[in-house]
Design a protein around this motif. Sequence first.
Motif: not given
Length: 364
Positions: A168-172, A206-209, A216-220, A304-311
């Motif tokens: 749903a979110v690139p690299l997410g 939904p995620l704000v921009p 995306v930054m953390l996923g990369a 941890v931050l990536h998963l908490s924001v994404l979910n």
Amino acid sequence: MHKTSAWPLALMYVGLIIYASLYPFADWRDQGIEPWAFLFAALPKYWTGFDVAINVAGYAPLGFLLALSALRSGLTDRPVIVAVVAGAGLSLVMETLQSYLPMRVPSNVDFALNTVGACLGAIVAWLLEIAGVVAHWSRFRARWFVEDARGALVMLALWPMALLFPAAVPLGLGQVLERVEAALADALEDTPFLDWLPVRDVELQPLVPSAELVCVMLGALVPCLIGYSVIRSRRQRAVFAVVMLGLGLGASALSAALSYGPAHAFEWLSLPVRVGLWAGAALAVLLLAVPRRGCAALALMALVLHLSVLNQAPASAYFWQTLQTWEQGRFIRFNGLAQWLGWLWPYAALVYVIGRVSQRELEN
């Protein structure tokens, strides 16, 4: 003998084959026929090139990884035979078990094609050994990576494959909260334990921009940090970061092309995504000099931050329609290989970096 990443990769691939072969794991029953009767059945009248290709291609990586494991470990002098027998045995078991699943059809043609695929993959590994490529990789690995890099190499090899499943979110990767909640609710239906499930006062939004940018930054950044934790020099880290970011872009573009068509391969590169990618690349450069233990710790925090924001965000209805294309369309078998990687990769990476950080002997 060498510690090889090919062996754990082969074991993981076996698990993915089992999932793809027995999905949806429902309505098991004895259908009144011998489970091995398919071996002696007449050849099917209808087949497609896609079916042939997917059955061969599905087992080729397994044959390659099994033969490469045997070559690297030195446990046998007949790696091709071992790999082919193991691949054929797995296929035979899977086709036999499909006799008990009404939604799956065992096939002697599938069994033969799977065996051919395992054989082709094993032969490729053997030819690479003869050509000296395997030995060259051993020397390359010794120059670039620390001795205990096997776990990181396995995670990094799986990352581009995990990105092939639509996100749903690139690299997410790892957005599973909604699915886990729905699965638990279905499993606990008509039981008193259903009331134990937490109920949100406000639905997921939904995620704000800006949050999408962070994801995306953390996923990369995460795969770069995992690599940094096992790579020896800054120069090698810089080259590695470029390669991984390129693989992330390529895998995401391929996923979009498979979902929406080649003309839409890069339409996911919205402004927040582009800024997030550049921010991730900038952080990867700034962190080149961080010690290996520090990189592992930063990877842990980033995950941890990536998963908490994404979910904290739901998947859009349009995205659910995309998943239906994969899960019910011609990608149904490939779905089993990519779907679970996309869901579980960040959690497996989380376990790995926790273990990495906790190692007392980890060099800085």
